[in-house]
Scaffold this active site. Structure first.
Site, PDB file in Angstrom:
ATOM      1  N   SER A 153      13.479  11.443   3.862  1.00  0.00           N
ATOM      2  CA  SER A 153      12.641  11.183   5.032  1.00  0.00           C
ATOM      3  C   SER A 153      13.018   9.819   5.581  1.00  0.00           C
ATOM      4  O   SER A 153      13.592   8.990   4.863  1.00  0.00           O
ATOM      5  CB  SER A 153      11.174  11.163   4.583  1.00  0.00           C
ATOM      6  OG  SER A 153      10.357  10.513   5.526  1.00  0.00           O
ATOM      7  N   TYR A 166       3.709   9.022  -1.033  1.00  0.00           N
ATOM      8  CA  TYR A 166       4.807   9.738  -0.370  1.00  0.00           C
ATOM      9  C   TYR A 166       6.012   8.809  -0.147  1.00  0.00           C
ATOM     10  O   TYR A 166       7.150   9.152  -0.475  1.00  0.00           O
ATOM     11  CB  TYR A 166       4.286  10.292   0.962  1.00  0.00           C
ATOM     12  CG  TYR A 166       5.277  11.128   1.730  1.00  0.00           C
ATOM     13  CD1 TYR A 166       5.457  12.478   1.445  1.00  0.00           C
ATOM     14  CD2 TYR A 166       6.029  10.576   2.763  1.00  0.00           C
ATOM     15  CE1 TYR A 166       6.353  13.249   2.164  1.00  0.00           C
ATOM     16  CE2 TYR A 166       6.928  11.337   3.489  1.00  0.00           C
ATOM     17  CZ  TYR A 166       7.087  12.675   3.186  1.00  0.00           C
ATOM     18  OH  TYR A 166       7.974  13.436   3.894  1.00  0.00           O
TER      19      TYR A 166
HETATM   20  C1  BGC Z   1       6.500  13.069   7.103  1.00  0.00           C
HETATM   21  C2  BGC Z   1       5.792  13.396   8.400  1.00  0.00           C
HETATM   22  C3  BGC Z   1       5.954  12.266   9.396  1.00  0.00           C
HETATM   23  C4  BGC Z   1       7.392  11.812   9.511  1.00  0.00           C
HETATM   24  C5  BGC Z   1       7.555  10.576  10.379  1.00  0.00           C
HETATM   25  C6  BGC Z   1       7.923  12.700   7.386  1.00  0.00           C
HETATM   26  O1  BGC Z   1       8.615  12.439   6.210  1.00  0.00           O
HETATM   27  O2  BGC Z   1       6.412  14.186   6.223  1.00  0.00           O
HETATM   28  O3  BGC Z   1       4.418  13.634   8.148  1.00  0.00           O
HETATM   29  O4  BGC Z   1       5.486  12.677  10.673  1.00  0.00           O
HETATM   30  O5  BGC Z   1       7.925  11.545   8.232  1.00  0.00           O
HETATM   31  O6  BGC Z   1       6.642   9.580  10.063  1.00  0.00           O
END
Ligand code: BGC
Length: 268
Positions: A153, A166
């Site tokens: 991410s 996360y």
């Molecule tokens: C998350 C999303 C978020 C995006 C940008 C992703 O890794 O799961 O919820 O919108 O990152 O912030």
């Protein structure tokens, strides 16, 4: 425009592929000629629907339920794939969840659940895949002896208040990916990550469902649109194909420029 069969005859496991980004990745890999194992945790119906769609297009797919944080389930996932397709060429560690809370309120359960699925699950699956790649040797289907792709991410790079479990898991995933690229490269195993930004999926629907929130989110995206799951599916095909054979140990951000920190436009 249809995707060329850049992964013809290869076999891929895509964890967490009943919905969202994983579903698009599984679909695009199958469109590129790969046999696909669709893994789901709880959405059997959606997984079976995807299998049906793939088969309608002449592709091959199986569906396997497994919690990627559970070692026995992970063994089942890999055994069933090998049983069905006779080998493995690609693992996409995509399964991931969010359990958001302010740091001061975050429960240990929500911390551990996110670590288990997003990070431990990636460790368990990558280890099984790498063992298989080493044991089976060269299958003559690709330049590499196997490919690992982690679904990271932008938050492996951008800190995220209110989502510390996360962001920590994604930061860990970055080091997992890079350390494995160092350790497994000499075995001919190619290892990379994709770093999606804001992609329209159920995981972040609270942030795009109403216009006010969507406009706020768009301030974070210089390219001016929210991402679609196909943006990630297509990038995955390229990164896993021999066209990207010299790409190793890298995170490819697919984020409309989110990682350029547009908050600095006219500021700082
Ligand atoms: C998350 C999303 C978020 C995006 C940008 C992703 O890794 O799961 O919820 O919108 O990152 O912030």
């Amino acid at each position: 425009m249809s995707i060329e069969k850049k992964l013809n005859g290869q076999t891929a496991i895509v964890t967490g592929s009943s919905s969202g980004i994983g579903r698009s990745v599984a679909w695009h890999l199958s469109q590129a000629g790969a046999n696909v194992c669709i893994n789901y945790h709880s959405s059997e119906e959606e997984a079976l629907e995807l299998k049906g769609n793939i088969e309608k297009q002449g592709g091959n797919a199986i569906v396997v339920q497994a919690d990627v944080g559970d070692e026995k389930d992970v063994d089942k996932l890999f055994n069933k794939t090998i049983e069905a397709f006779g080998g493995l060429d690609i693992l996409v560690c995509n399964a991931g969840i969010q359990k958001d809370d302010a740091f001061l309120d975050m429960s240990l359960d929500d911390w551990q659940l996110v670590m288990s699925t997003n990070l431990t699950g990636s460790f368990l699956c990558a280890q099984r895949a790498a063992r298989i790649f080493k044991e089976q040797g060269d299958r003559g289907l690709s330049c590499s002896k196997g490919k690992l792709l982690f679904m990271s991410s932008v938050h492996e790079k951008i800190p995220w208040a209110g989502h510390v479990n996360y962001a920590t898991a994604k930061g860990g995933m970055k080091m997992l990916m890079q350390s494995l690229a160092q350790e497994l490269g000499s075995m001919g195993i190619r290892v990379n990550s994709l770093g999606p930004g804001a992609i329209k999926t159920p995981i972040n629907e609270d942030a795009w469902k109403d216009d006010e929130k969507l406009n706020k989110m768009l301030e974070l995206i210089p390219y001016g649109r929210i991402g679609e799951t196909k943006d990630i599916g297509k990038a995955a095909v390229w990164l896993l194909s021999d066209d990207a054979d010299y790409v190793h140990g890298t995170t490819l951000f697919v984020d409309g420029g989110m990682t350029t920190y547009p908050g600095f436009i006219g500021n700082g």
